[in-house]
Structures are given as C-alpha cells and as structure tokens.
Design an enzyme around this catalytic site. Sequence first.
Site, PDB file in Angstrom:
ATOM      1  NE  ARG A 137      40.891  36.481  33.760  1.00 45.84           N
ATOM      2  CZ  ARG A 137      40.764  37.176  34.884  1.00 45.84           C
ATOM      3  NH1 ARG A 137      41.722  37.157  35.802  1.00 45.84           N
ATOM      4  NH2 ARG A 137      39.675  37.901  35.100  1.00 45.84           N
ATOM      5  CD  GLU A 184      32.431  41.467  42.389  1.00 48.45           C
ATOM      6  OE1 GLU A 184      32.659  40.239  42.325  1.00 48.45           O
ATOM      7  OE2 GLU A 184      33.295  42.336  42.165  1.00 48.45           O
ATOM      8  CE  LYS A 211      35.585  39.650  32.744  1.00 46.50           C
ATOM      9  NZ  LYS A 211      36.815  40.484  32.694  1.00 46.50           N
ATOM     10  CE1 TYR A 264      34.620  44.657  35.794  1.00 44.51           C
ATOM     11  CE2 TYR A 264      32.707  44.619  34.348  1.00 44.51           C
ATOM     12  CZ  TYR A 264      33.828  44.000  34.872  1.00 44.51           C
ATOM     13  OH  TYR A 264      34.155  42.716  34.482  1.00 44.51           O
ATOM     14  CG  HIS A 274      34.392  39.285  37.629  1.00 47.82           C
ATOM     15  ND1 HIS A 274      35.229  40.295  38.028  1.00 47.82           N
ATOM     16  CD2 HIS A 274      33.565  39.041  38.676  1.00 47.82           C
ATOM     17  CE1 HIS A 274      34.898  40.658  39.273  1.00 47.82           C
ATOM     18  NE2 HIS A 274      33.891  39.917  39.676  1.00 47.82           N
ATOM     19  CB  THR A 329      43.927  40.933  35.588  1.00 44.83           C
ATOM     20  OG1 THR A 329      43.457  40.774  36.926  1.00 44.83           O
ATOM     21  CG2 THR A 329      42.963  41.811  34.822  1.00 44.83           C
ATOM     22  CG  PHE A 331      40.319  49.652  31.527  1.00 50.26           C
ATOM     23  CD1 PHE A 331      39.312  48.996  32.231  1.00 50.26           C
ATOM     24  CD2 PHE A 331      41.448  50.071  32.228  1.00 50.26           C
ATOM     25  CE1 PHE A 331      39.416  48.765  33.593  1.00 50.26           C
ATOM     26  CE2 PHE A 331      41.564  49.845  33.602  1.00 50.26           C
ATOM     27  CZ  PHE A 331      40.540  49.191  34.281  1.00 50.26           C
ATOM     28  NE  ARG A 353      41.223  37.894  41.833  1.00 51.01           N
ATOM     29  CZ  ARG A 353      41.081  38.963  41.071  1.00 51.01           C
ATOM     30  NH1 ARG A 353      39.935  39.199  40.433  1.00 51.01           N
ATOM     31  NH2 ARG A 353      42.062  39.822  40.921  1.00 51.01           N
ATOM     32  CG  ASN A 379      40.008  39.261  31.466  1.00 52.61           C
ATOM     33  OD1 ASN A 379      38.793  39.368  31.345  1.00 52.61           O
ATOM     34  ND2 ASN A 379      40.682  39.846  32.435  1.00 52.61           N
TER      35      ASN A 379
HETATM   36  P1  ATP Z   1      37.770  40.910  36.859  1.00 52.93           P
HETATM   37  O1  ATP Z   1      37.221  42.009  37.745  1.00 52.93           O
HETATM   38  O2  ATP Z   1      37.145  40.870  35.493  1.00 52.93           O
HETATM   39  O3  ATP Z   1      37.909  39.570  37.519  1.00 52.93           O
HETATM   40  P2  ATP Z   1      40.306  41.619  37.668  1.00 52.93           P
HETATM   41  O4  ATP Z   1      39.727  41.844  39.001  1.00 52.93           O
HETATM   42  O5  ATP Z   1      41.324  40.545  37.501  1.00 52.93           O
HETATM   43  O6  ATP Z   1      39.223  41.314  36.580  1.00 52.93           O
HETATM   44  P3  ATP Z   1      40.403  44.464  37.356  1.00 52.93           P
HETATM   45  O7  ATP Z   1      41.642  45.238  37.531  1.00 52.93           O
HETATM   46  O8  ATP Z   1      39.326  44.547  38.381  1.00 52.93           O
HETATM   47  O9  ATP Z   1      40.857  42.966  37.095  1.00 52.93           O
HETATM   48  O10 ATP Z   1      39.794  44.830  35.950  1.00 52.93           O
HETATM   49  C1  ATP Z   1      38.504  44.431  35.628  1.00 52.93           C
HETATM   50  C2  ATP Z   1      38.443  44.090  34.162  1.00 52.93           C
HETATM   51  O11 ATP Z   1      38.669  45.255  33.401  1.00 52.93           O
HETATM   52  C3  ATP Z   1      39.497  43.106  33.681  1.00 52.93           C
HETATM   53  O12 ATP Z   1      39.148  41.758  33.871  1.00 52.93           O
HETATM   54  C4  ATP Z   1      39.591  43.437  32.211  1.00 52.93           C
HETATM   55  O13 ATP Z   1      38.534  42.821  31.487  1.00 52.93           O
HETATM   56  C5  ATP Z   1      39.371  44.934  32.225  1.00 52.93           C
HETATM   57  N1  ATP Z   1      40.629  45.653  32.255  1.00 52.93           N
HETATM   58  C6  ATP Z   1      41.388  45.928  33.326  1.00 52.93           C
HETATM   59  N2  ATP Z   1      42.484  46.593  33.002  1.00 52.93           N
HETATM   60  C7  ATP Z   1      42.428  46.743  31.661  1.00 52.93           C
HETATM   61  C8  ATP Z   1      43.282  47.355  30.700  1.00 52.93           C
HETATM   62  N3  ATP Z   1      44.415  47.955  31.060  1.00 52.93           N
HETATM   63  N4  ATP Z   1      42.890  47.297  29.405  1.00 52.93           N
HETATM   64  C9  ATP Z   1      41.749  46.701  29.038  1.00 52.93           C
HETATM   65  N5  ATP Z   1      40.904  46.117  29.902  1.00 52.93           N
HETATM   66  C10 ATP Z   1      41.239  46.145  31.177  1.00 52.93           C
END
Ligand code: ATP
Length: 137
Positions: free
Chosen positions: A102, A126, A9, A49, A115, A91, A57, A85, A112
């Site tokens: 992370r 993706e 990111k 997304y 991804h 996350t 968010f 992962r 974070n």
């Molecule tokens: P990623 O898809 O980035 O690998 P993830 O699959 O671990 O992350 P998801 O639940 O898909 O997590 O959320 C996607 C992204 O959205 C997160 O990586 C984070 O950047 C953001 N995100 C998710 N939940 C929150 C939250 N509660 N507040 C702020 N940002 C959030």
Amino acid sequence: SERTFIMVKPDGVQRGIVGDILRRFEQRGYKLVGLKLLQAPRALLESHYEEHKGKKFYEPLLSYIGSGPVVAMVWEGLNVISVGRKMLGATDPAKSEPGTIRGDYAIVTGRNIVHGSDSEKAAQREIDLWFRAEELA
Ligand code: ATP
C-alpha cells in the site's frame, strides 16, 4: 503450517499490480497454495465483510470490491498472517510505510489495493469462504 488469505482488490487488478504482489510473497519465501481470478458475488462479499455491516463505509466498500474481478490467494509459511499484514502496510495508505504494497501503490483507504487476513481465526474463515478444499494445494 500457517496459512493466510490475501486478495488483490479490483483496483490492483486493473492497475496491473497482481504480478508484483505475487512476486513479493514468492520472493519472501512463502508458498502459494491457492490462486484464482473471480468476480465476487454480492453474497460472498457480504459474508467476507460481515463485521463491517452497518458502518458508513460498508456499501461503498461492497461496491468497490464488487466493481471488477479480484485475485484471491492463499499463502502458506511461518508467521505468514502477521508478516503478510506487514507486507501490505497499514489499512490507511497515508500511514503505510514506503516499501509496503500500500505504501508503494495507494493513497486512500477506500482504494487500498489489497486485503490480508488479520488473525488465525479470520484466515481460516476467509480461506473457507473463498476456496473449496480441492482448490488448495
Ligand atoms: P482489509 O480487510 O481489506 O485487509 P483491513 O483489515 O486493513 O483491510 P478493515 O478495518 O478490516 O481494514 O477494513 C476493511 C476495508 O474496508 C479496508 O481495507 C478498506 O478498503 C475499507 N475501509 C475501512 N475503513 C474505511 C474507511 N474509514 N473509509 C473507507 N473505507 C474503509
């Protein structure tokens, strides 16, 4: 064999963590099959997304990922989706173990660093979204 989509990111790019993330996946033994730096267009981020559309968010997330260039990668190898992962860590960086990406570099979910695809279906979707077939080895 299995492939996954990993993205550094904008904060990871700005902080100079790209090299370490590449090194970790190479060192583990995975094969790099796609790599590019790009400023992601809004439409691409909306597709990427789409499952989060409507969540509180969502807009901050799109503006964060759109705030600078990202490094998009495709990695290949045995169990690379689930192992990848694990290498990323939870996350929420507050729950990420030290030793994960992370867990070593991040403190808040909204910044974070990386991804990684969370399932075979997500990985395929993706990879198709971010890369054209001729861009992959
Ligand atoms: P990623 O898809 O980035 O690998 P993830 O699959 O671990 O992350 P998801 O639940 O898909 O997590 O959320 C996607 C992204 O959205 C997160 O990586 C984070 O950047 C953001 N995100 C998710 N939940 C929150 C939250 N509660 N507040 C702020 N940002 C959030």
